[in-house]
Design an enzyme around this catalytic site. Sequence first.
Site, PDB file in Angstrom:
ATOM      1  CE  LYS A  70       8.514  30.061  70.674  1.00  0.00           C
ATOM      2  NZ  LYS A  70       7.250  30.119  71.436  1.00  0.00           N
TER       3      LYS A  70
ATOM      4  NE  ARG B 204       4.795  30.894  66.011  1.00  0.00           N
ATOM      5  CZ  ARG B 204       5.397  31.829  66.738  1.00  0.00           C
ATOM      6  NH1 ARG B 204       6.544  32.351  66.330  1.00  0.00           N
ATOM      7  NH2 ARG B 204       4.872  32.225  67.868  1.00  0.00           N
TER       8      ARG B 204
ATOM      9  NE  ARG C 190       4.602  37.742  76.270  1.00  0.00           N
ATOM     10  CZ  ARG C 190       4.816  36.905  75.256  1.00  0.00           C
ATOM     11  NH1 ARG C 190       5.785  36.022  75.316  1.00  0.00           N
ATOM     12  NH2 ARG C 190       4.042  36.933  74.203  1.00  0.00           N
TER      13      ARG C 190
ATOM     14  NE  ARG D 131       3.874  39.725  71.845  1.00  0.00           N
ATOM     15  CZ  ARG D 131       4.398  38.566  71.437  1.00  0.00           C
ATOM     16  NH1 ARG D 131       5.615  38.241  71.822  1.00  0.00           N
ATOM     17  NH2 ARG D 131       3.726  37.750  70.668  1.00  0.00           N
TER      18      ARG D 131
ATOM     19  NE  ARG E  87       0.408  34.958  70.428  1.00  0.00           N
ATOM     20  CZ  ARG E  87       0.875  35.465  71.559  1.00  0.00           C
ATOM     21  NH1 ARG E  87       0.111  36.193  72.340  1.00  0.00           N
ATOM     22  NH2 ARG E  87       2.118  35.253  71.906  1.00  0.00           N
TER      23      ARG E  87
HETATM   24  P1  AMP Z   1       6.007  35.538  68.785  1.00  0.00           P
HETATM   25  O1  AMP Z   1       6.645  36.819  69.175  1.00  0.00           O
HETATM   26  O2  AMP Z   1       6.966  34.447  68.513  1.00  0.00           O
HETATM   27  O3  AMP Z   1       4.914  35.130  69.758  1.00  0.00           O
HETATM   28  O4  AMP Z   1       5.255  35.816  67.381  1.00  0.00           O
HETATM   29  C1  AMP Z   1       4.256  36.807  67.292  1.00  0.00           C
HETATM   30  C2  AMP Z   1       3.483  36.662  66.007  1.00  0.00           C
HETATM   31  O5  AMP Z   1       4.360  36.794  64.872  1.00  0.00           O
HETATM   32  C3  AMP Z   1       2.783  35.312  65.793  1.00  0.00           C
HETATM   33  O6  AMP Z   1       1.533  35.226  66.469  1.00  0.00           O
HETATM   34  C4  AMP Z   1       2.626  35.327  64.263  1.00  0.00           C
HETATM   35  O7  AMP Z   1       1.586  36.198  63.869  1.00  0.00           O
HETATM   36  C5  AMP Z   1       3.963  35.945  63.813  1.00  0.00           C
HETATM   37  N1  AMP Z   1       5.016  34.911  63.613  1.00  0.00           N
HETATM   38  C6  AMP Z   1       6.140  34.757  64.350  1.00  0.00           C
HETATM   39  N2  AMP Z   1       6.876  33.728  63.895  1.00  0.00           N
HETATM   40  C7  AMP Z   1       6.187  33.202  62.847  1.00  0.00           C
HETATM   41  C8  AMP Z   1       6.402  32.115  61.972  1.00  0.00           C
HETATM   42  N3  AMP Z   1       7.497  31.322  62.068  1.00  0.00           N
HETATM   43  N4  AMP Z   1       5.472  31.870  61.017  1.00  0.00           N
HETATM   44  C9  AMP Z   1       4.388  32.649  60.885  1.00  0.00           C
HETATM   45  N5  AMP Z   1       4.104  33.683  61.687  1.00  0.00           N
HETATM   46  C10 AMP Z   1       4.984  33.971  62.677  1.00  0.00           C
END
Ligand code: AMP
Length: 214
Positions: A14, A89, A128, A159, A170
């Site tokens: 994404k 989400r 990654r 990360r 996750r």
């Molecule tokens: P990402 O970078 O999209 O993988 O997001 C990293 C982390 O941010 C996730 O594992 C959640 O802890 C938090 N996060 C990101 N987007 C959301 C969302 N829409 N709702 C809740 N937590 C989020």
Amino acid sequence: MYNVVFLGAPGAGKGTQAAVVAEKMGMVHVATGDLFRKAIASGDELGKQVKSYLEKGQLVPDKVTVAMVLNRIGQLKGVKGVILDGFPRTLAQAEALDEALKATGGKVGRVIYLAAPEAELVRRLSDRWVCRACQATYAGADKAESDSCRKCGGELHQRPDDTPETVQKRLSVYFKETAPLIDYYHKAGSLVEVDGTGEVEAITGRVVAALKKA
Ligand code: AMP
């Protein structure tokens, strides 16, 4: 304003695709994960509130997330469109987004669901590397060629939530909380499934084609 949602599991691509497609189509890229990580790095109130959720691979509570995203969208004036990457989400977030857009005469115009097999997601996440400065992502093979970001020269790192245990957490959160949105947006008539496997450029071509059809 044309509102697009990028939906898919962690590792589906994404972030990579949203950044490229936003640039190509003159849209603004809003990535909730990046916004949270920025808040954590700055040590501000939001960062303190959300740090432990990101560390554990759990979702930040809907109320906090929705407020942050709507605030960000509200700041965008005179833009052609926005790509929401990593939001919504949960069903509650999707409903809150629909409601907020409806109030301003807008809607989610298109949802791009990037699909990839689970084994591929795990492989990508464990391989990654991310730029600390601009969040661009690279695979291990790219990192072997250069330790710094090709876009901004920033330092590449892995990360902290890309460890095997947190990746599993996750993914299970994704299947339980986020995957139901596929059905939600399918019923709304806005979902397009895009094959998220193969070369980055080929996937970008499919995403752009899906958006242009809209
Ligand atoms: P990402 O970078 O999209 O993988 O997001 C990293 C982390 O941010 C996730 O594992 C959640 O802890 C938090 N996060 C990101 N987007 C959301 C969302 N829409 N709702 C809740 N937590 C989020």
